[in-house]
Write an enzyme that holds these catalytic residues in place. Structure first.
Site, short mmCIF file in Angstrom:
data_model
loop_
_atom_site.label_atom_id
_atom_site.label_comp_id
_atom_site.label_asym_id
_atom_site.label_seq_id
_atom_site.Cartn_x
_atom_site.Cartn_y
_atom_site.Cartn_z
N HIS A 145 -1.29 8.03 6.48
CA HIS A 145 -1.66 6.74 5.90
C HIS A 145 -3.00 6.31 6.49
CE1 HIS A 145 -1.13 3.00 3.86
NE2 HIS A 145 -1.14 2.29 4.96
N LYS B 260 -8.74 8.18 3.93
CA LYS B 260 -9.30 6.81 3.85
C LYS B 260 -10.63 6.74 4.59
CE LYS B 260 -5.01 4.31 2.90
NZ LYS B 260 -3.90 5.21 3.27
N GLU C 298 1.64 4.71 13.42
CA GLU C 298 1.87 5.94 12.66
C GLU C 298 1.95 7.15 13.59
OE1 GLU C 298 -0.92 6.73 9.46
OE2 GLU C 298 0.35 8.35 8.69
N PHE D 95 1.86 -3.34 4.05
CA PHE D 95 2.15 -4.66 4.61
C PHE D 95 3.53 -5.08 4.11
CE2 PHE D 95 -2.47 -6.47 5.05
CZ PHE D 95 -2.69 -5.61 6.09
N CYS E 46 0.81 -1.23 0.00
CA CYS E 46 0.00 0.00 0.00
C CYS E 46 0.84 1.27 0.00
CB CYS E 46 -0.95 -0.04 1.17
SG CYS E 46 -1.94 -1.55 1.11
N HIS F 16 -9.76 1.86 1.66
CA HIS F 16 -8.35 1.65 1.35
C HIS F 16 -8.20 1.16 -0.08
CE1 HIS F 16 -4.20 1.17 1.74
NE2 HIS F 16 -4.12 0.51 2.89
#
Lengths: 79, 404
Positions: B296, B328, B307, B392, B157, B333
């Site tokens: 993110h 998001k 984060e 990931f 991502c 996502h």
């Protein structure tokens, strides 16, 4: 019979109007069917008519008439 | 000689709109694109809410025959790239196609192409090229006639941000004049959703207002989405020479890897912080110059907490100064496409001096005590905007944008 089947497959798979497809149509230049698309067309024909087309035979196809001739030959051979 | 790198074109397609203008309006208004799944492949999908692109968008903008054997990611990439190229107004003769490259990231490629081929037992000649992760990048280059470097950098991502960052480096060091860069993905194929659900990474309820809720104490996972976003980057000289409209400059790019776990971020956010610090070093600025962080912020328990710890680590005692938001909350996502869309939104934020909100926020997690723009956007003059993207596998990519 073969022309109708080819017309139907090309219009369903590649959205070409059936009226534009004649025996003289060149697959790539006239119908926009490139090498991958022509392999899809042949796959459809193999499944419909229960035949097996060799790799070399696929490479030689340029027009709808070529496909018809191939199908005539194959169906006879495998009959 | 090093070159400054500017953005001269943008395009996007997402669950909140089919072009940049529409997406930006919806972001400003805090519009949520998350809704019940309209076109699932089957009735055994383990989620009810998704961030889905309206099927009318590809049908209107592409030929039917182009869509038929292509992945959704590829169709979205082509739509976004066409918009970005038209926006950049790269007319013939003003650029050298041999010095124009493409980097469109995708993390999943055509999951739905694989699903369809396998479940119908119809493995045709388009099965491999249609599903390939490189397909968006290849097709965009073909549409654009771009003959320079073509890579589809894959970093889950973070991919869209890595693509933009690596493209920026190419231009900066004189290897290309123009780059078309971004991300394209669809997380909505049946088996991809099942896989994410098996990891317990998804929100599986049916309450839109509690679905994609980054930084909220009640967050339970992300909402799978899809789309694409593409930027046209070029050297400042190149843009000036052809009289291009310049949206913004890429001021910095930072990156790192957690080297920690297949999916979980490192809990203390240490290497995400290093990516942020590297980006600020690259931009040659101190943290106090960053007005805004486009986070993110996926809405998973682990990501948002890590984060925020990373922001604390990178910004020190002033960590509550930059305004933080996660779009998001509106898009779900979109995987690698989110990273690229967040770059687009960061640039619009700079352009208009307006920071879009994190919507549906009810109670901010005390472990995520950053300065969130809650539920309504705010007008703020922005200096430098940071966009964070993580993936990931521990991939971390951070971009910093500023006005030229």
């Amino acid at each position: 019979m073969f022309l109708e089947a080819i017309r139907k497959a090309i219009s369903e798979e590649f959205f070409v109007d059936e009226s534009e497809i004649t025996e003289a149509s060149r697959l790539k230049e006239d119908l926009g069917i490139d090498s991958l698309a022509s392999m899809q067309l042949i796959l459809d024909m193999e499944q419909k008519f229960n035949i097996h087309v060799e790799d070399e035979e696929v490479m030689e196809i340029e027009t709808v008439a070529d496909v018809i001739a191939l199908l005539e030959k194959k169906t006879k051979e495998e009959a | 000689m090093e070159h400054r790198v500017v953005i001269t074109g943008m395009g996007a397609v997402s669950p909140i709109g089919g072009n940049v203008k529409e997406i930006w309006q919806n972001c400003k208004a805090g519009f949520c694109g998350i809704a019940p799944f309209q076109n699932p492949e089957s009735d055994d999908i383990p989620v009810s809410l998704v961030g889905e692109v309206d099927n009318r968008i590809p049908e209107e903008k592409l030929e039917k025959r182009d869509i038929r054997f292509a992945s959704r990611a590829t169709s979205f990439a082509r739509i976004a790239a066409k918009e970005a190229l038209a926006d950049a107004n790269l007319s013939e003769g003003t650029f050298d196609p041999e010095r124009m490259g493409v980097m469109i990231s995708s993390s999943i490629g055509g999951g739905e192409v694989l699903d369809k081929g396998i479940s119908n037992n119809q493995i045709g000649p388009f099965f491999v090229p249609g599903s390939a992760v490189h397909s968006p990048s290849a097709m965009v280059a073909m549409d654009a006639g771009a003959h320079g470097i073509n890579l589809a950098p894959v970093s889950a991502c973070a991919g869209g941000a890595n693509a933009i960052g690596e493209a920026y480096l190419r231009i900066r060091f004189g290897m290309e004049d123009v780059m078309i860069a971004g991300g394209a993905d669809s997380a909505l194929s049946r088996n991809v959703i099942k896989g994410f659900a098996a990891m317990r990474a998804l929100y599986t309820g049916d309450d839109v207002s509690r679905s994609s809720i980054p930084f909220d104490a009640e967050r339970r996972g992300f909402v799978p989405g899809e789309g694409a976003a593409v930027l046209v980057l070029e050297s400042l000289e190149h843009a000036l020479q052809r009289g291009a409209h310049i949206y913004a400059e890429i001021a910095g790019y930072g990156y790192s890897n957690d080297a920690n776990h297949q999916t979980a971020p490192r809990e203390d956010g240490r290497y995400a912080a290093i990516a942020m610090k590297r980006a600020m070093q690259d931009a040659n600025i101190s943290p106090d110059r960053i007005t805004h962080i486009n986070a993110h912020g996926t809405g998973t328990r682990l990501n948002d907490q890590a984060e925020c710890l990373a922001i604390k680590e990178a910004f020190g005692e002033d960590y509550r100064k930059p305004y933080v938001t996660s779009i998001k909350s509106m898009t779900g996502h979109m995987l690698s496409a989110s990273a690229a869309l967040e770059a687009v939104v960061s640039v619009k934020t700079l352009e208009e001096g307006f920071i879009v909100p994190t919507i549906h926020l009810k109670s901010q997690d005390e472990k995520c005590d950053v300065n969130l723009v809650q539920n309504e956007g705010i007008a703020v003059k922005t200096d430098y905007v940071m966009s964070n993207s993580f993936g990931f596998g521990g991939f971390n990519a951070v971009l910093i944008f500023t006005k030229k």
